[in-house]
Design a protein around this motif. Sequence first.
Motif, PDB file in Angstrom:
ATOM      1  N   VAL A   1       0.874  -1.230   0.138  1.00 34.32           N
ATOM      2  CA  VAL A   1       0.032   0.025   0.049  1.00 34.32           C
ATOM      3  C   VAL A   1       0.838   1.382   0.036  1.00 34.32           C
ATOM      4  CG1 VAL A   1      -1.844   1.274   1.337  1.00 34.32           C
ATOM      5  CG2 VAL A   1      -1.724  -1.084   1.400  1.00 34.32           C
ATOM      6  N   ASN A   2       0.690   2.027  -0.916  1.00 32.93           N
ATOM      7  CA  ASN A   2       1.433   3.257  -1.181  1.00 32.93           C
ATOM      8  C   ASN A   2       0.868   4.217   0.003  1.00 32.93           C
ATOM      9  OD1 ASN A   2       3.214   2.368  -3.255  1.00 32.93           O
ATOM     10  ND2 ASN A   2       1.462   2.886  -4.531  1.00 32.93           N
ATOM     11  N   LEU A   3       2.009   4.901   0.674  1.00 38.20           N
ATOM     12  CA  LEU A   3       1.613   5.925   1.688  1.00 38.20           C
ATOM     13  C   LEU A   3       2.006   7.310   1.136  1.00 38.20           C
ATOM     14  CD1 LEU A   3       3.201   4.460   4.810  1.00 38.20           C
ATOM     15  CD2 LEU A   3       0.871   4.738   4.323  1.00 38.20           C
ATOM     16  N   SER A   4       1.176   8.277   1.618  1.00 37.63           N
ATOM     17  CA  SER A   4       1.600   9.996   1.170  1.00 37.63           C
ATOM     18  C   SER A   4       2.312  10.390   2.675  1.00 37.63           C
ATOM     19  CB  SER A   4       0.180  10.654   1.092  1.00 37.63           C
ATOM     20  OG  SER A   4      -0.447  10.601   2.138  1.00 37.63           O
ATOM     21  N   PHE A   5       2.817  11.321   2.429  1.00 38.09           N
ATOM     22  CA  PHE A   5       3.677  12.075   3.616  1.00 38.09           C
ATOM     23  C   PHE A   5       2.530  12.345   4.671  1.00 38.09           C
ATOM     24  CE2 PHE A   5       4.982  15.416   6.174  1.00 38.09           C
ATOM     25  CZ  PHE A   5       6.040  14.997   6.914  1.00 38.09           C
ATOM     26  N   ASP A   6       1.437  12.848   4.304  1.00 36.97           N
ATOM     27  CA  ASP A   6       0.212  13.040   5.239  1.00 36.97           C
ATOM     28  C   ASP A   6      -0.085  11.700   6.067  1.00 36.97           C
ATOM     29  OD1 ASP A   6       0.138  15.698   4.534  1.00 36.97           O
ATOM     30  OD2 ASP A   6      -1.539  15.545   3.247  1.00 36.97           O
ATOM     31  N   GLN A   7      -0.073  10.731   5.477  1.00 37.19           N
ATOM     32  CA  GLN A   7      -0.402   9.540   6.091  1.00 37.19           C
ATOM     33  C   GLN A   7       0.924   8.916   7.126  1.00 37.19           C
ATOM     34  OE1 GLN A   7      -1.009   7.455   2.370  1.00 37.19           O
ATOM     35  NE2 GLN A   7      -3.165   6.785   3.227  1.00 37.19           N
ATOM     36  N   VAL A   8       1.931   9.031   6.669  1.00 35.06           N
ATOM     37  CA  VAL A   8       3.057   8.856   7.403  1.00 35.06           C
ATOM     38  C   VAL A   8       3.342   9.934   8.764  1.00 35.06           C
ATOM     39  CG1 VAL A   8       5.759   9.103   7.690  1.00 35.06           C
ATOM     40  CG2 VAL A   8       4.514   7.813   5.575  1.00 35.06           C
ATOM     41  N   ASP A   9       2.689  11.071   8.490  1.00 30.64           N
ATOM     42  CA  ASP A   9       2.857  12.100   9.610  1.00 30.64           C
ATOM     43  C   ASP A   9       1.676  11.940  10.498  1.00 30.64           C
ATOM     44  OD1 ASP A   9       4.555  14.068  10.743  1.00 30.64           O
ATOM     45  OD2 ASP A   9       3.127  15.413   9.801  1.00 30.64           O
ATOM     46  N   ASN A  10       0.733  11.074  10.322  1.00 25.54           N
ATOM     47  CA  ASN A  10      -0.370  11.058  11.142  1.00 25.54           C
ATOM     48  C   ASN A  10      -0.153  10.321  12.445  1.00 25.54           C
ATOM     49  OD1 ASN A  10      -2.845  10.373  12.111  1.00 25.54           O
ATOM     50  ND2 ASN A  10      -3.992  10.058  10.356  1.00 25.54           N
TER      51      ASN A  10
END
Length: 77
Positions: free
Chosen positions: A27-36
Motif C-alpha cells: 500500500v503506497n503512503l503519502s507524507f500526510d499518512q506517514v505524519d499522522n
Amino acid sequence: MKDTIYLYTKKNLSNIIHEILSDYNIVNLSFDQVDNSNFKNNNVLLVLDKDFVKDIRESFFLNNNFVVFFSKKEHTL
C-alpha cells in the motif's frame, strides 16, 4: 490473506518494489499518512533521500515496524 506492507518513496521505485514483494499486499503512503499520529502498528518500508527522516514525527518510529533505505546521493536509485 497477504500481509500488508506500507510503502513510502519519492523515488520512482514503486513498480520494482511491488514486483519484488509480490507475496505481500503493498500500500503506497503519502507524507500526510506517514505524519499522522494515528498511523500505528504497521509494517512500513521507507525509501528516502536527503534529510527526510527529520521531518517525520518520533511517534511514527516508536509505533510502527519499519525498514529504511536511505541515499545521500541524488543520482543513485
